[in-house]
Design a protein around this motif. Structure first.
Motif, PDB file in Angstrom:
ATOM      1  N   ALA A 133     -10.442  29.672 -27.213  1.00  0.00           N
ATOM      2  CA  ALA A 133     -11.115  30.965 -27.274  1.00  0.00           C
ATOM      3  C   ALA A 133     -10.300  32.031 -27.997  1.00  0.00           C
ATOM      4  O   ALA A 133     -10.816  33.095 -28.325  1.00  0.00           O
TER       5      ALA A 133
ATOM      6  N   GLY B 277      -6.188  30.222 -17.090  1.00  0.00           N
ATOM      7  CA  GLY B 277      -6.594  31.525 -16.585  1.00  0.00           C
ATOM      8  C   GLY B 277      -6.767  31.563 -15.080  1.00  0.00           C
ATOM      9  O   GLY B 277      -6.987  32.640 -14.507  1.00  0.00           O
TER      10      GLY B 277
ATOM     11  N   ARG C  49      -4.860  33.879 -18.675  1.00  0.00           N
ATOM     12  CA  ARG C  49      -5.502  34.360 -19.896  1.00  0.00           C
ATOM     13  C   ARG C  49      -4.736  35.573 -20.415  1.00  0.00           C
ATOM     14  O   ARG C  49      -4.436  36.495 -19.660  1.00  0.00           O
TER      15      ARG C  49
ATOM     16  N   LYS D  92     -10.650  38.227 -24.589  1.00  0.00           N
ATOM     17  CA  LYS D  92     -11.899  38.167 -23.832  1.00  0.00           C
ATOM     18  C   LYS D  92     -12.508  36.781 -24.004  1.00  0.00           C
ATOM     19  O   LYS D  92     -12.459  36.201 -25.096  1.00  0.00           O
ATOM     20  N   LEU D  93     -13.093  36.255 -22.958  1.00  0.00           N
ATOM     21  CA  LEU D  93     -13.769  34.968 -23.086  1.00  0.00           C
ATOM     22  C   LEU D  93     -14.975  35.116 -23.997  1.00  0.00           C
ATOM     23  O   LEU D  93     -15.707  36.113 -23.916  1.00  0.00           O
TER      24      LEU D  93
ATOM     25  N   PHE E 114     -17.852  30.185 -23.662  1.00  0.00           N
ATOM     26  CA  PHE E 114     -16.610  29.714 -23.037  1.00  0.00           C
ATOM     27  C   PHE E 114     -16.813  28.441 -22.232  1.00  0.00           C
ATOM     28  O   PHE E 114     -15.910  27.595 -22.153  1.00  0.00           O
TER      29      PHE E 114
ATOM     30  N   GLN F 179     -14.859  24.716 -22.655  1.00  0.00           N
ATOM     31  CA  GLN F 179     -14.250  23.944 -21.576  1.00  0.00           C
ATOM     32  C   GLN F 179     -14.748  22.505 -21.564  1.00  0.00           C
ATOM     33  O   GLN F 179     -13.974  21.565 -21.335  1.00  0.00           O
TER      34      GLN F 179
ATOM     35  N   GLY G 222     -11.583  37.808 -16.465  1.00  0.00           N
ATOM     36  CA  GLY G 222     -12.073  36.859 -17.443  1.00  0.00           C
ATOM     37  C   GLY G 222     -13.502  36.452 -17.141  1.00  0.00           C
ATOM     38  O   GLY G 222     -14.358  36.418 -18.029  1.00  0.00           O
ATOM     39  N   TRP G 223     -13.767  36.138 -15.869  1.00  0.00           N
ATOM     40  CA  TRP G 223     -15.103  35.745 -15.415  1.00  0.00           C
ATOM     41  C   TRP G 223     -16.051  36.941 -15.355  1.00  0.00           C
ATOM     42  O   TRP G 223     -17.165  36.896 -15.894  1.00  0.00           O
TER      43      TRP G 223
ATOM     44  N   ILE H 148     -17.195  38.748 -18.903  1.00  0.00           N
ATOM     45  CA  ILE H 148     -18.140  38.046 -19.774  1.00  0.00           C
ATOM     46  C   ILE H 148     -19.516  37.975 -19.132  1.00  0.00           C
ATOM     47  O   ILE H 148     -20.539  38.180 -19.799  1.00  0.00           O
TER      48      ILE H 148
END
Length: 284
Positions: free
Chosen positions: A18, A80, A87, A92-93, A97, A101, A195-196, A199
């Motif tokens: 990413a 992350g 991260r 930013k993711l 994303f 993965q 991160g989660w 996004i």
């Protein structure tokens, strides 16, 4: 029997796919744990955690399920999360994303851990929430590299209920005790949470969906969701069944977003019956 938690130095750096192409990349540490490693000839179950999860946050459920299934297990913290490399704060993711993965990170980890092609053909991938979506994407991208999949409260498109609950989680993280609870499980809790959260709450992510990818899934697929899930409705797993006809649905009463915590015995019964049925049919 669970092995001690281990970290793997990932020299391939694929888990930071990413990052911008011109960004400085360094090697990654990936936290992982083998379960029932002594069962050398048993099939492998790989567990993919939720959007705020980690090795530790699974607690003992993967071990309990592996014992029920007589399988080896692999749990790991995505970059992350947990004790894996955090991260970078300025990264930013991307909207895709979860595809990164599934397409890049999980195969690279299996390569690094010497899980060969024959083992992958017998492998079951079990994912929860975002991990469930990654499981679907892996099954679509590598249809011959697994024996079957179990997805628990997965997302295949963005619903208002998901966005509303994730916005509430941000308030709980910044104004209540969610941050201190998560900090026990992540070396860099802000890396994991934002991160989660960032996004999922972004305008760009509202149009995210993986419905078309479901057409490529050929393996046996069990999709599980609780009727009281505040992160998604039954439309998520119903959509999966519409696009992947081999899907078996399990809908759990009095159960929220985390059936492995809310209804572990019922969930384990459903998974064991499903895996057993398809294992027997593969041998016949």
């Amino acid at each position: 029997m669970a092995e001690p938690v281990t970290t793997l130095r990932d020299a391939s750096q694929s888990a930071f796919a990413a990052l911008p192409a011109n960004a400085q990349r360094s090697a990654l540490d990936i936290e992982y744990r083998w379960l029932n490693a002594h069962l050398a000839d048993a099939p492998l179950a790989v567990f993919l955690h939720e959007g705020l999860g980690s090795v530790a946050m699974w607690k003992d459920w993967p071990q309990t399920l592996c014992e029920r299934l007589a399988m080896r297990g692999l749990v790991y913290s995505r970059p992350g999360y947990g004790r894996s490399t955090p991260r970078p704060r300025d990264v930013k993711l991307p909207v895709d994303f979860m595809s990164v993965q599934a397409r890049d990170v999980l195969p690279a980890l299996l390569d690094a851990l010497d899980v060969n092609a024959a083992e992958r053909k017998r492998m079951w991938v079990i994912g929860h929430s975002d991990g469930g979506s990654i499981t679907l994407l892996y099954a679509a991208a590598f249809p011959d590299a697994l024996a079957g999949a179990v997805v628990i409260a997965p997302h295949v498109f963005v619903e208002d209920i998901s966005v509303d609950s994730i916005a509430e989680a941000k308030t709980a993280y910044e104004q209540a005790d969610l941050r201190s609870k998560l900090a026990r499980h992540h070396d860099d809790v802000d890396s994991a949470f934002y991160g989660w959260n960032d996004i999922w709450l972004s305008n760009a992510f509202r149009s995210w969906q993986i419905i078309d990818e479901l057409d490529c899934i050929r393996c046996p697929l069990l999709a599980v969701q609780g009727n009281d899930d505040h992160y998604g409705t039954m439309a998520q797993i119903d959509t999966i069944a519409q696009r992947a006809a081999q899907t078996q649905l399990t809908k759990l009463d009095h159960c929220g977003h985390s059936p492995h915590r809310d209804a572990p015995h019922v969930l384990n019964d459903a998974i064991a019956a499903f895996v057993g049925k398809h294992t027997r049919s593969a041998l016949s």
